[in-house]
Write an enzyme that holds these catalytic residues in place. Sequence first.
Site, PDB file in Angstrom:
ATOM      1  N   ASP A   1     -61.411  33.227  11.202  1.00  0.00           N
ATOM      2  CA  ASP A   1     -61.126  34.103  10.061  1.00  0.00           C
ATOM      3  C   ASP A   1     -59.566  35.578  10.980  1.00  0.00           C
ATOM      4  O   ASP A   1     -60.123  36.021  11.018  1.00  0.00           O
ATOM      5  CB  ASP A   1     -61.838  34.471   8.711  1.00  0.00           C
ATOM      6  CG  ASP A   1     -61.499  35.241   7.828  1.00  0.00           C
ATOM      7  OD1 ASP A   1     -60.271  35.556   7.998  1.00  0.00           O
ATOM      8  OD2 ASP A   1     -61.698  35.438   6.479  1.00  0.00           O
ATOM      9  N   HIS A   2     -58.554  35.129  10.550  1.00  0.00           N
ATOM     10  CA  HIS A   2     -57.874  35.833  11.227  1.00  0.00           C
ATOM     11  C   HIS A   2     -57.814  38.090  10.663  1.00  0.00           C
ATOM     12  O   HIS A   2     -57.333  38.340  11.500  1.00  0.00           O
ATOM     13  CB  HIS A   2     -55.845  35.277  11.542  1.00  0.00           C
ATOM     14  CG  HIS A   2     -55.773  35.950  13.202  1.00  0.00           C
ATOM     15  ND1 HIS A   2     -55.841  36.636  13.461  1.00  0.00           N
ATOM     16  CD2 HIS A   2     -54.364  35.273  13.514  1.00  0.00           C
ATOM     17  CE1 HIS A   2     -55.171  36.946  14.634  1.00  0.00           C
ATOM     18  NE2 HIS A   2     -54.333  36.291  14.527  1.00  0.00           N
ATOM     19  N   ARG A   3     -58.430  37.115   9.220  1.00  0.00           N
ATOM     20  CA  ARG A   3     -57.948  38.824   8.841  1.00  0.00           C
ATOM     21  C   ARG A   3     -59.373  39.595   9.509  1.00  0.00           C
ATOM     22  O   ARG A   3     -59.068  40.873   9.013  1.00  0.00           O
ATOM     23  CB  ARG A   3     -58.255  38.679   7.283  1.00  0.00           C
ATOM     24  CG  ARG A   3     -57.643  37.654   6.739  1.00  0.00           C
ATOM     25  CD  ARG A   3     -58.164  37.412   5.189  1.00  0.00           C
ATOM     26  NE  ARG A   3     -59.864  36.551   4.875  1.00  0.00           N
ATOM     27  CZ  ARG A   3     -59.899  36.604   4.018  1.00  0.00           C
ATOM     28  NH1 ARG A   3     -59.657  36.815   2.775  1.00  0.00           N
ATOM     29  NH2 ARG A   3     -61.457  35.703   4.213  1.00  0.00           N
TER      30      ARG A   3
END
Length: 433
Positions: A405-407
Amino acid sequence: MPIELKMPALSPTMEEGTLAKWLVKEGDEVKSGDLLAEIETDKATMEFEAVDEGVISQILVAEGTDGVKVGTVIAVIAGEDEDLSEAKAAPAAAPAPVPAKDVAPAEAGAATVSAPPPAVPASAGTTNVGDRIKASPLARRLAAEQGIDLRALTGTGPGGRIVKADVEGAPAGAAAPSATTAPAPAAAAPAAAPAPAGPIPDFGIPHEDEKLSGMRKTIARRLSQSMQDAPHIYLTVDIRLDALLKLRGELNASLESRGVKLSVNDMLIKALAVALERVPQCNVSFGGDVMRFYKRADISVAVSIPGGLITPIITDAGAKSLSKISTEMAELAGRAKEGKLQPHEYQGGTASISNMGMMGIKQFTAVINPPQAMIMAIGAGEKRPYVVDDALAIATVMSATGSFDHRAIDGADGALLMKTFKELVESPLGLVA
């Protein structure tokens, strides 16, 4: 005053369930801790216990009833010295919204409640409700294994529900439809709104439609949610397995007398847990305005079951021995396929691992299981040309792909986790230290 028994939320994501069986009847005295009913939840059948004392004055929802919303009044208990007739006459209040407890951000607000349905007499049940077949999860699994069409059976369970005995006594002509019809999804799991989709156009192709099971609805919703909400980044490494396979053979020889046999997956579970402990910035969940950093690595392991997927959890896997992980995994996987896991055994986890190597899949990408922030996809170990000590050789190599999850996880941190995982697998003595 009368005490209302409401359909409980037996898991954070449960919105409705099946009242499989009443263990009491009207007029029975009950006390705290007594078993009242068996309720089929998302992936298991669980027992519902009494909290209060009194007499069962009225049962409002018959056993065998599907789709009972959380918060629906299912029975009424008359308190001590209370007139049973007055308790029965008491109007059933509409259920109040039941907030999901300990729900991670991705699931918050998922549980909604509607007004209770009218009581269904036990004699009114039939095998089919609309287009949906009423059958226990065990009956569905047995029918799928034996190629039996549930539509050809008459249920003898509560409310006309198809049970195990009905499948075992099925006539020879009850075979499932041939491959010329579209396969129907099966099983049961947390009921939720399906992913938005319009009706399927009818192109005149022979087919068969079946309403989505609770499990398939949940899979559709959660995976759609994950892909929409979490920007995925994928990182792949090739990992040489020869040293791990050699160590596994040696360990299994020493563990044989204890009845333990390590699988490659057991060792990869440990490797992922240790890697997360060494790279804690990847052992996280994204919560909108907060980042949650976990103090231990609980690994959710994807297990295929009839009609879907479930992820039993090896808690604190980094601190457990390989033999302990192997024993726990075998026991959890067995009960998962029987639908006997408790919610705490498959809900939670800080990261996931999904292994399709045993099916010959060389490489794939997996969808993150919210609210987790990463999942490791394991491909098959196979003989490949590989550079060993600056010379071309033949080695056993697998491809592993991490979905992040790049967040929550930057690419560099994800890359560091993949590098650490690769080093642990290629130098596996660190897994037994």
